[in-house]
Scaffold this active site. Sequence first.
Site, PDB file in Angstrom:
ATOM      1  NE  ARG A 179      -1.190   5.013 -10.826  1.00 47.65           N
ATOM      2  CZ  ARG A 179      -2.264   5.740 -10.545  1.00 47.65           C
ATOM      3  NH1 ARG A 179      -2.352   6.988 -10.945  1.00 47.65           N
ATOM      4  NH2 ARG A 179      -3.262   5.214  -9.876  1.00 47.65           N
ATOM      5  NE  ARG A 235     -13.422   6.103  -6.108  1.00 43.44           N
ATOM      6  CZ  ARG A 235     -12.126   6.147  -6.388  1.00 43.44           C
ATOM      7  NH1 ARG A 235     -11.453   7.275  -6.191  1.00 43.44           N
ATOM      8  NH2 ARG A 235     -11.503   5.090  -6.849  1.00 43.44           N
ATOM      9  CE  LYS A 276      -3.586   8.897  -6.228  1.00 47.40           C
ATOM     10  NZ  LYS A 276      -4.192   7.710  -5.566  1.00 47.40           N
TER      11      LYS A 276
HETATM   12  P1  AP5 Z   1      -6.508   7.140 -10.795  1.00 49.48           P
HETATM   13  O1  AP5 Z   1      -7.750   7.756 -11.274  1.00 49.48           O
HETATM   14  O2  AP5 Z   1      -5.326   7.976 -10.539  1.00 49.48           O
HETATM   15  O3  AP5 Z   1      -6.883   6.264  -9.558  1.00 49.48           O
HETATM   16  P2  AP5 Z   1      -6.100   5.822  -8.234  1.00 49.48           P
HETATM   17  O4  AP5 Z   1      -4.697   6.204  -8.093  1.00 49.48           O
HETATM   18  O5  AP5 Z   1      -6.427   4.379  -8.146  1.00 49.48           O
HETATM   19  O6  AP5 Z   1      -6.727   6.707  -7.162  1.00 49.48           O
HETATM   20  P3  AP5 Z   1      -8.222   6.893  -6.895  1.00 49.48           P
HETATM   21  O7  AP5 Z   1      -8.819   7.885  -7.821  1.00 49.48           O
HETATM   22  O8  AP5 Z   1      -8.915   5.543  -6.830  1.00 49.48           O
HETATM   23  O9  AP5 Z   1      -8.205   7.394  -5.401  1.00 49.48           O
HETATM   24  P4  AP5 Z   1      -7.789   8.777  -4.765  1.00 49.48           P
HETATM   25  O10 AP5 Z   1      -6.513   8.604  -4.042  1.00 49.48           O
HETATM   26  O11 AP5 Z   1      -7.913   9.904  -5.724  1.00 49.48           O
HETATM   27  O12 AP5 Z   1      -8.942   8.860  -3.664  1.00 49.48           O
HETATM   28  P5  AP5 Z   1     -10.276   9.760  -3.636  1.00 49.48           P
HETATM   29  O13 AP5 Z   1      -9.941  11.146  -3.272  1.00 49.48           O
HETATM   30  O14 AP5 Z   1     -11.129   9.506  -4.822  1.00 49.48           O
HETATM   31  O15 AP5 Z   1      -6.030   6.004 -11.837  1.00 49.48           O
HETATM   32  C1  AP5 Z   1      -6.950   5.076 -12.387  1.00 49.48           C
HETATM   33  C2  AP5 Z   1      -6.221   4.188 -13.388  1.00 49.48           C
HETATM   34  O16 AP5 Z   1      -5.698   4.979 -14.466  1.00 49.48           O
HETATM   35  C3  AP5 Z   1      -4.995   3.428 -12.862  1.00 49.48           C
HETATM   36  O17 AP5 Z   1      -5.354   2.227 -12.222  1.00 49.48           O
HETATM   37  C4  AP5 Z   1      -4.208   3.199 -14.150  1.00 49.48           C
HETATM   38  O18 AP5 Z   1      -4.773   2.177 -14.927  1.00 49.48           O
HETATM   39  C5  AP5 Z   1      -4.413   4.502 -14.904  1.00 49.48           C
HETATM   40  N1  AP5 Z   1      -3.392   5.521 -14.581  1.00 49.48           N
HETATM   41  C6  AP5 Z   1      -3.606   6.724 -13.975  1.00 49.48           C
HETATM   42  N2  AP5 Z   1      -2.456   7.404 -13.857  1.00 49.48           N
HETATM   43  C7  AP5 Z   1      -1.492   6.626 -14.382  1.00 49.48           C
HETATM   44  C8  AP5 Z   1      -0.073   6.782 -14.532  1.00 49.48           C
HETATM   45  N3  AP5 Z   1       0.551   7.879 -14.079  1.00 49.48           N
HETATM   46  N4  AP5 Z   1       0.608   5.763 -15.115  1.00 49.48           N
HETATM   47  C9  AP5 Z   1      -0.004   4.658 -15.575  1.00 49.48           C
HETATM   48  N5  AP5 Z   1      -1.340   4.447 -15.468  1.00 49.48           N
HETATM   49  C10 AP5 Z   1      -2.078   5.428 -14.870  1.00 49.48           C
HETATM   50  O19 AP5 Z   1     -10.979   9.093  -2.339  1.00 49.48           O
HETATM   51  C11 AP5 Z   1     -11.480   7.776  -2.381  1.00 49.48           C
HETATM   52  C12 AP5 Z   1     -12.794   7.714  -1.565  1.00 49.48           C
HETATM   53  O20 AP5 Z   1     -12.505   7.978  -0.199  1.00 49.48           O
HETATM   54  C13 AP5 Z   1     -13.825   8.772  -1.998  1.00 49.48           C
HETATM   55  O21 AP5 Z   1     -15.112   8.205  -1.871  1.00 49.48           O
HETATM   56  C14 AP5 Z   1     -13.639   9.920  -0.978  1.00 49.48           C
HETATM   57  O22 AP5 Z   1     -14.849  10.613  -0.749  1.00 49.48           O
HETATM   58  C15 AP5 Z   1     -13.179   9.159   0.267  1.00 49.48           C
HETATM   59  N6  AP5 Z   1     -12.201   9.889   1.084  1.00 49.48           N
HETATM   60  C16 AP5 Z   1     -11.145  10.631   0.636  1.00 49.48           C
HETATM   61  N7  AP5 Z   1     -10.446  11.121   1.685  1.00 49.48           N
HETATM   62  C17 AP5 Z   1     -11.071  10.650   2.811  1.00 49.48           C
HETATM   63  C18 AP5 Z   1     -10.798  10.795   4.221  1.00 49.48           C
HETATM   64  N8  AP5 Z   1      -9.751  11.509   4.683  1.00 49.48           N
HETATM   65  N9  AP5 Z   1     -11.629  10.174   5.096  1.00 49.48           N
HETATM   66  C19 AP5 Z   1     -12.682   9.426   4.643  1.00 49.48           C
HETATM   67  N10 AP5 Z   1     -12.999   9.266   3.331  1.00 49.48           N
HETATM   68  C20 AP5 Z   1     -12.189   9.870   2.429  1.00 49.48           C
END
Ligand code: AP5
Length: 217
Positions: free
Chosen positions: A87, A126, A13
């Site tokens: 969410r 990551r 995302k």
């Molecule tokens: P949040 O920061 O939103 O984390 P998440 O949803 O767990 O998502 P991530 O940031 O871990 O992953 P992403 O999908 O953004 O992937 P990314 O692009 O980094 O939330 C964290 C916490 O905050 C929650 O657990 C909760 O406690 C709280 N929270 C947040 N919002 C909330 C809400 N609305 N309600 C309640 N609580 C809330 O990519 C991941 C990795 O993969 C990176 O290293 C990237 O380089 C790699 N990558 C990305 N795309 C690809 C691809 N196509 N191929 C290969 N590698 C890739």
Amino acid sequence: MDIVLLGPPGSGKGTQANALIAARGMVQLSTGDMLRDARNSGTALGKRVAAIMDAGELVTDEIVNSLIGEKLASGDGFGFIFDGFPRTLAQADALSHLLEEHGRKLDAVIELVIDPEELVARIENRVSCPNCGAVYNLRAAPPVRDGYCDYCPDARLVKRGDDNAESLKTRLLEYYRKTSPLIGYYYKSGALARVDGDKNVESVSAEIAEILDRISK
Ligand code: AP5
């Protein structure tokens, strides 16, 4: 154009939001980033959310709805990317009301569909820069110099506090229990578009671009 990026932890995302900012000048509203800013500020709110985030649980609807409400009231973005919000079904209802209040509407909900094993590998690999926030993947998109940011030469890359095996289990469980019902919710509303999130970053961006171009015609 206002869109939601929907998908489990590690589905890309944040990565796709950055690509949309660069390509279309959209404005990212990431509740994860807002909550991390709050925790770093050491405020009472920050202290409350830190433990919840580290455990991988969801922060209350009340807190995140008010964070998004403040941003919508203060900004006049050309197009918002809601990243990690909503969410829960209650957050989806709140978003719909907030957008209506500001004379806006949701144009698309892009679901990043991805194999759970790939998610774990992405999260485990990551790292990010504590200075500029740039995100790397040690497997798919490593930094030029091992352990250091490409843009801030003195900054050592770090892992997020919640990127560990125990917390990830809870984050995935929270996603499947509380967030995945939104897939049906937005399918019913006609806003849902699904993208193959297993592909490489550029291919996923191209699929999203195609969807946004189609609906903006
Ligand atoms: P949040 O920061 O939103 O984390 P998440 O949803 O767990 O998502 P991530 O940031 O871990 O992953 P992403 O999908 O953004 O992937 P990314 O692009 O980094 O939330 C964290 C916490 O905050 C929650 O657990 C909760 O406690 C709280 N929270 C947040 N919002 C909330 C809400 N609305 N309600 C309640 N609580 C809330 O990519 C991941 C990795 O993969 C990176 O290293 C990237 O380089 C790699 N990558 C990305 N795309 C690809 C691809 N196509 N191929 C290969 N590698 C890739």
